[in-house]
Design an enzyme around this catalytic site. Structure first.
Site, short mmCIF file in Angstrom:
data_model
loop_
_atom_site.label_atom_id
_atom_site.label_comp_id
_atom_site.label_asym_id
_atom_site.label_seq_id
_atom_site.Cartn_x
_atom_site.Cartn_y
_atom_site.Cartn_z
N ARG A 1 94.95 18.90 65.22
CA ARG A 1 93.60 18.95 64.93
C ARG A 1 92.96 20.01 65.95
O ARG A 1 93.53 20.17 66.90
CB ARG A 1 92.82 17.54 65.25
CG ARG A 1 93.02 16.63 64.39
CD ARG A 1 92.27 16.60 63.14
NE ARG A 1 92.29 15.81 62.11
CZ ARG A 1 93.35 15.73 61.03
NH1 ARG A 1 94.10 16.62 60.92
NH2 ARG A 1 93.34 14.82 60.23
N HIS B 1 94.69 25.43 56.97
CA HIS B 1 95.17 23.75 57.03
C HIS B 1 95.96 23.48 55.76
O HIS B 1 95.56 22.63 54.94
CB HIS B 1 93.74 22.85 56.95
CG HIS B 1 93.98 21.84 57.54
ND1 HIS B 1 93.01 21.11 58.46
CD2 HIS B 1 94.93 21.15 57.35
CE1 HIS B 1 93.36 19.87 58.81
NE2 HIS B 1 94.48 19.67 58.27
N ARG C 1 103.19 9.38 75.60
CA ARG C 1 102.80 8.18 76.42
C ARG C 1 103.91 7.34 76.76
O ARG C 1 104.05 6.65 77.85
CB ARG C 1 101.70 7.53 75.77
CG ARG C 1 100.42 8.19 75.75
CD ARG C 1 99.24 7.43 75.15
NE ARG C 1 99.26 7.32 73.73
CZ ARG C 1 98.40 7.01 72.99
NH1 ARG C 1 97.23 6.42 73.35
NH2 ARG C 1 98.64 6.99 71.70
N GLU D 1 86.33 23.72 61.75
CA GLU D 1 86.86 24.41 60.31
C GLU D 1 85.60 24.02 59.48
O GLU D 1 84.68 23.02 59.82
CB GLU D 1 87.81 23.33 59.75
CG GLU D 1 89.17 23.61 60.86
CD GLU D 1 90.39 22.73 60.03
OE1 GLU D 1 90.22 22.21 58.83
OE2 GLU D 1 91.37 22.71 60.88
#
Length: 316
Positions: A236, A283, A178, A265
């Site tokens: 994520r 993970h 950004r 998940e």
């Protein structure tokens, strides 16, 4: 004051929490159920939740007068907590940034190498007793040294991965973010994600989770990638459109993928598990004892500050 720790944590963290207030430690490793989420808000002053403990707007709506006044999240990501709904009910939220950066970047670098060099595929071959022996054209992968890496999300973790790629492997770095970043290594900011995807040999996803980034990596972005390029996701799971990724991998439209996170998940689609051109980790981003201890101690510091009436060190 009562604190509920929703998952087993390292002993050092439990002892530090016990020194701060009265604690109850839940021994289950699965996320809180609906009833447990509501119990958290009604029976405790502070809760130390983590990934999967879905404090949604509905949960806060059901407990409009929450006894709990702080969710001291164990982890940097907090997209499982509706922060706006929490704050509307007078519940503060904190997290554990910084403690996870280097360990997650290590996993990102590992996935780049594993995917590009077909390490998981080769390991499965050896375990299955199917390795015929070395020969010059066996399992040829992508040599990452000197290639171009694209980082989607140039925050702490994105920068840590980029540093490893540049200084460790001589990779050219490009990114989307950004804002323009001031870095201690050369990196080019690209105008759009699709332009980034089209120009790199490895695309690494390192953006925060949440509604703004859900399916950021969609069919269009995957279609923009070069046919030899690899996708790595340590952010994520729902940042990547899993259905679109499976389609791209099945059609061999990209070179491969390395994933540490998944859209639903712990469910990993059978279609994804059946592919040989994707590396799948459970993970592991912060799965080192000293890292989990650091995360826990940071969460306890947030709890202690709250109980003492001081500003939260890591308020969300």
């Amino acid at each position: 004051m009562k604190l509920w720790i929703t998952r087993p944590l390292p002993d050092t963290v439990i002892e530090a929490a016990r020194a701060v207030c009265d604690i109850e430690v839940r021994q289950e490793t699965l996320p809180l159920s609906g009833d447990e989420l509501r119990r958290a808000l009604t029976e405790f002053d502070v809760v130390l939740p983590t990934l999967g403990d879905a404090f949604s707007a509905d949960v806060f709506r059901d407990v409009p007068h929450s006894r709990c006044k702080l969710l001291a999240n164990f982890g940097v990501g907090y997209n499982h907590i509706d922060v706006a709904a929490a704050q509307a009910c007078g519940v503060a939220v904190s997290n554990t940034p910084g403690a996870v950066t280097e360990a997650t970047a290590d996993i990102g670098m590992m996935l780049i190498l594993m995917s590009a060099r077909r390490a998981a595929e080769g390991e499965r071959m050896v375990r299955a007793g199917a390795w015929p022996g070395w020969h010059p054209t066996q399992m040829l992968g992508l040599h990452v040294t000197g290639k171009r890496v694209g980082i989607a999300g140039m925050g702490r973790i994105g920068q840590a991965i980029a540093r490893r790629c540049h200084f460790g492997f001589g990779m050219d770095v490009a990114y989307v973010s950004r804002s323009e970043k001031v870095l201690n290594f050369p990196a080019r900011r690209m105008p759009t994600l699709k332009e980034l995807a089209a120009s790199v040999d490895v695309l690494v996803v390192a953006v925060p989770g949440g509604t703004e980034t859900r399916h950021l990596i969609d069919a269009e972005v995957l279609a923009a990638m070069q046919s030899h390029a690899h996708l790595v996701n340590i952010a994520r799971g729902d940042v990547v459109d899993e259905v679109a990724l499976i389609a791209a991998l099945e059609a061999r439209r990209i070179g491969g993928a390395g994933l540490d996170v998944y859209e639903n998940e712990p469910v990993v689609p059978e279609a994804l598990r059946a592919l040989d051109n994707v590396t799948l980790l459970p993970h592991l981003g912060t799965a080192a004892l000293e890292v989990r201890e650091a995360m826990g101690m940071m969460a306890v510091e947030n709890v202690a500050a709250f109980l003492q009436g001081n500003p939260l060190p890591n308020a969300v």
